[in-house]
Design an enzyme around this catalytic site. Structure first.
Site, short mmCIF file in Angstrom:
data_model
loop_
_atom_site.label_atom_id
_atom_site.label_comp_id
_atom_site.label_asym_id
_atom_site.label_seq_id
_atom_site.Cartn_x
_atom_site.Cartn_y
_atom_site.Cartn_z
N GLU A 80 -5.69 -6.94 -15.64
CA GLU A 80 -6.62 -7.26 -14.47
C GLU A 80 -7.79 -6.41 -14.43
OE1 GLU A 80 -5.13 -5.67 -10.46
OE2 GLU A 80 -3.14 -5.22 -11.59
N CYS A 140 -0.78 -7.05 -11.30
CA CYS A 140 0.19 -6.26 -12.10
C CYS A 140 1.44 -7.04 -12.53
CB CYS A 140 0.80 -5.23 -11.48
SG CYS A 140 -0.44 -3.89 -10.60
N HIS A 194 8.40 -2.17 -11.41
CA HIS A 194 6.87 -2.01 -11.34
C HIS A 194 6.68 -0.45 -10.83
CE1 HIS A 194 2.53 -2.03 -11.04
NE2 HIS A 194 2.71 -2.16 -9.74
N1 CAA Z 1 4.85 16.98 0.70
C1 CAA Z 1 6.00 15.98 0.51
N2 CAA Z 1 5.66 14.86 0.60
C2 CAA Z 1 4.46 14.69 1.54
C3 CAA Z 1 3.74 15.79 1.66
C4 CAA Z 1 3.82 16.96 1.61
N3 CAA Z 1 3.12 18.05 1.66
N4 CAA Z 1 2.43 15.06 2.41
C5 CAA Z 1 2.68 13.73 2.43
N5 CAA Z 1 3.87 13.32 2.07
C6 CAA Z 1 4.56 12.09 1.63
C7 CAA Z 1 4.40 11.21 2.94
O1 CAA Z 1 5.56 11.52 3.78
C8 CAA Z 1 4.71 9.91 2.36
O2 CAA Z 1 5.97 9.63 1.93
P1 CAA Z 1 6.51 8.18 2.34
O3 CAA Z 1 5.79 7.14 1.59
O4 CAA Z 1 8.14 8.28 1.69
O5 CAA Z 1 6.46 8.08 3.82
C9 CAA Z 1 3.86 10.11 0.88
O6 CAA Z 1 3.70 11.22 0.75
C10 CAA Z 1 2.44 9.47 0.97
O7 CAA Z 1 1.82 9.98 1.94
P2 CAA Z 1 0.52 8.93 2.84
O8 CAA Z 1 1.56 7.52 3.18
O9 CAA Z 1 -0.06 9.76 3.97
O10 CAA Z 1 -0.11 8.51 1.76
P3 CAA Z 1 -1.58 7.96 1.79
O11 CAA Z 1 -2.01 7.46 2.97
O12 CAA Z 1 -2.46 8.59 1.19
O13 CAA Z 1 -1.26 6.75 0.89
C11 CAA Z 1 -0.72 4.92 -0.82
C12 CAA Z 1 -0.48 6.45 -0.36
C13 CAA Z 1 -0.73 3.86 0.02
C14 CAA Z 1 0.42 4.86 -1.96
C15 CAA Z 1 -2.35 5.00 -1.44
O14 CAA Z 1 -2.15 6.08 -2.78
C16 CAA Z 1 -2.76 3.67 -1.97
O15 CAA Z 1 -3.21 3.15 -1.24
N6 CAA Z 1 -2.21 3.55 -3.51
C17 CAA Z 1 -2.86 2.30 -4.17
C18 CAA Z 1 -1.92 1.06 -3.69
C19 CAA Z 1 -0.73 0.87 -4.50
O16 CAA Z 1 -0.26 1.61 -5.23
N7 CAA Z 1 0.36 0.11 -3.56
C20 CAA Z 1 1.62 -0.05 -4.31
C21 CAA Z 1 2.25 -1.20 -3.71
S1 CAA Z 1 0.89 -2.55 -4.78
C22 CAA Z 1 1.33 -2.73 -6.17
O17 CAA Z 1 2.53 -2.06 -6.68
C23 CAA Z 1 0.44 -3.06 -7.25
C24 CAA Z 1 -0.41 -2.24 -7.75
O18 CAA Z 1 0.02 -1.64 -9.00
C25 CAA Z 1 -1.60 -1.72 -7.22
#
Ligand code: CAA
Length: 386
Positions: A78, A110, A232
């Site tokens: 992609e 993906c 994945h």
């Molecule tokens: N210590 C330990 N854990 C902590 C922490 C700390 N100090 N602070 C936060 N966390 C944890 C949170 O509790 C959370 O855990 P859970 O998900 O188990 O609840 C985790 O860290 C992430 O925290 P947030 O939810 O606040 O994270 P975020 O808002 O920054 O977003 C994300 C995380 C959505 C993955 C973001 O990085 C993102 O958008 N990534 C790209 C999208 C993606 O990868 N999607 C996956 C599905 S789609 C797919 O698979 C296709 C692809 O390849 C893209």
């Protein structure tokens, strides 16, 4: 007829970013990245590398005798470099394959490498002497300072598909699912992905559950039938979320085996980041090298691509598989760590989407294949002269 993966190799770049340093630069608790996201390091991509050169890097690790027998080359990506021309044609040229090779690019986020494997199986079933090379190659780019930044990465996995494969016999039964959803996409003209992050993780789990439950209904399979469920891994925590959606709080022998297998499948992804369509297969390689994998074991694999498409399928490990899989641990250890400032410089130095001529400095990239720049709106690929 048994058809599947006969060899599997992996390549990424020669440098990485320590995510503790990224956390410090972004003012984030490092444990959010290390534990919450489940990533420790991320491949850093110099402008001299793209989906084409990474694909060639991975495939060049296959024995020359195998490459010489390839009849079809499928590049799943992609991170395509042209709206018209298939990246597979550049890759074929870099690898020096015969001109009498069918070359094509596949796209569905993906997921597309899984479609590539299934199409390759069909090709081999029609003509058992054929060897089809499927390469999953991507660079995950969300942008500096974005929520997705910690889930970037890049690299390629090359898989030779043949009859009587020496690594993994792919099962004939699978369940695929597709729906028109906007969880992650990259509009034409954008070099970075757009994503509805939390929604994307929910869709992923929903697709896993739908595919797996349908597979169970159709085949009567249960968790006891699998030595591992491989996912994945856009970030390693995603695999944990998916497996937990099935196992819940269970702590019996099946659960313990599947959690241990998941941990083994996460070793490389934790150090490289998201490979998009290659991530499931990097997880497979990681499991084969770091898990309790044994001949005859059945693996369940869940492939997911945003947009969205999922597939649950199976594979059975072949006796002696370890001799035909890449062992990238030493190469990962030898990578050079870069500072956040250097990572940001390289991120911004990638070939843009304008039409200007560009000539990159090739001295800084020791990889066998490089993107030298752009001339007259044509990308310039070459074998590295180092
Ligand atoms: N210590 C330990 N854990 C902590 C922490 C700390 N100090 N602070 C936060 N966390 C944890 C949170 O509790 C959370 O855990 P859970 O998900 O188990 O609840 C985790 O860290 C992430 O925290 P947030 O939810 O606040 O994270 P975020 O808002 O920054 O977003 C994300 C995380 C959505 C993955 C973001 O990085 C993102 O958008 N990534 C790209 C999208 C993606 O990868 N999607 C996956 C599905 S789609 C797919 O698979 C296709 C692809 O390849 C893209």
């Amino acid at each position: 007829m048994k058809i599947g993966i006969d060899r599997i190799t992996f390549a990424t770049t020669d440098r990485y970013l320590d995510l503790r340093e990224l956390a410090a630069a972004r003012g984030v608790d490092p444990n959010k990245y290390l534990i919450g996201i489940g990533q420790s390091e991320q491949a850093v991509i110099p402008p001299t590398q793209d989906a084409v050169t990474l694909a060639a890097q991975a495939a060049a690790k296959l024995p020359a005798a195998d490459l010489a027998r390839v009849t079809t080359l499928i590049v799943a990506t992609e991170s395509g470099v042209d709206n018209s021309k298939a990246s597979a044609i550049y890759v074929k040229q870099l690898l020096g394959l015969s001109d009498f090779v069918r070359t094509i690019e596949l796209k569905e986020a993906c997921y597309s490498a899984t479609a590539g494997l299934q199409f390759a199986r069909g090709q081999v079933a029609l003509n058992p002497s054929e060897k089809v090379l499927v390469i999953a190659s991507d660079i995950a780019r969300y942008g500096l300072g974005t929520g997705g930044e910690v889930t970037q990465g890049g690299g390629a996995v090359a898989m030779l598909v043949s009859a009587n494969p020496r690594v993994l016999e792919i099962g004939n039964h699978s369940v695929a699912l597709s729906k028109d959803l906007m969880d992650f996409w990259r509009p034409l003209g954008h070099s970075e992905a757009l994503v509805d992050g939390k929604y994307s993780t929910q869709v992923y789990i929903d697709f896993f559950q739908q595919c797996w439950q349908q597979f169970r209904l159709q085949t009567g399979a249960s968790l006891a039938d699998f030595s591992a469920l491989l996912f994945h891994l856009p970030f390693t925590k995603m695999g944990k979320k998916a497996l937990a959606s099935e196992l819940g709080e269970r702590d019996d022998a099946d659960a313990q085996r599947l959690w241990a297998a998941l941990a083994a499948s996460q070793v490389y992804g934790r150090r490289v980041g998201n490979l998009y369509t290659g991530s499931l297969y990097l997880g497979l390689l990681s499991y084969l090298n770091h898990g309790a994998a044994a001949a005859g074991d059945q693996l369940g694999l869940f492939s997911y691509g945003s947009g969205a498409e999922g597939e649950f399928f199976t594979g059975r490990l072949v006796a002696g598989f370890a001799d035909y899989v890449d062992h990238p641990d030493a190469a990962l250890d030898q990578r050079q760590a870069v500072s956040v400032a250097e990572y940001e410089r390289l991120f911004n130095a990638q070939l843009g989407m304008d039409s200007a001529d560009v000539a990159f400095d090739l001295d800084a990239d020791p990889a066998p294949f490089v993107l030298a720049g752009r001339k007259d709106q044509k990308r310039q690929y070459q074998r590295n002269n180092h």
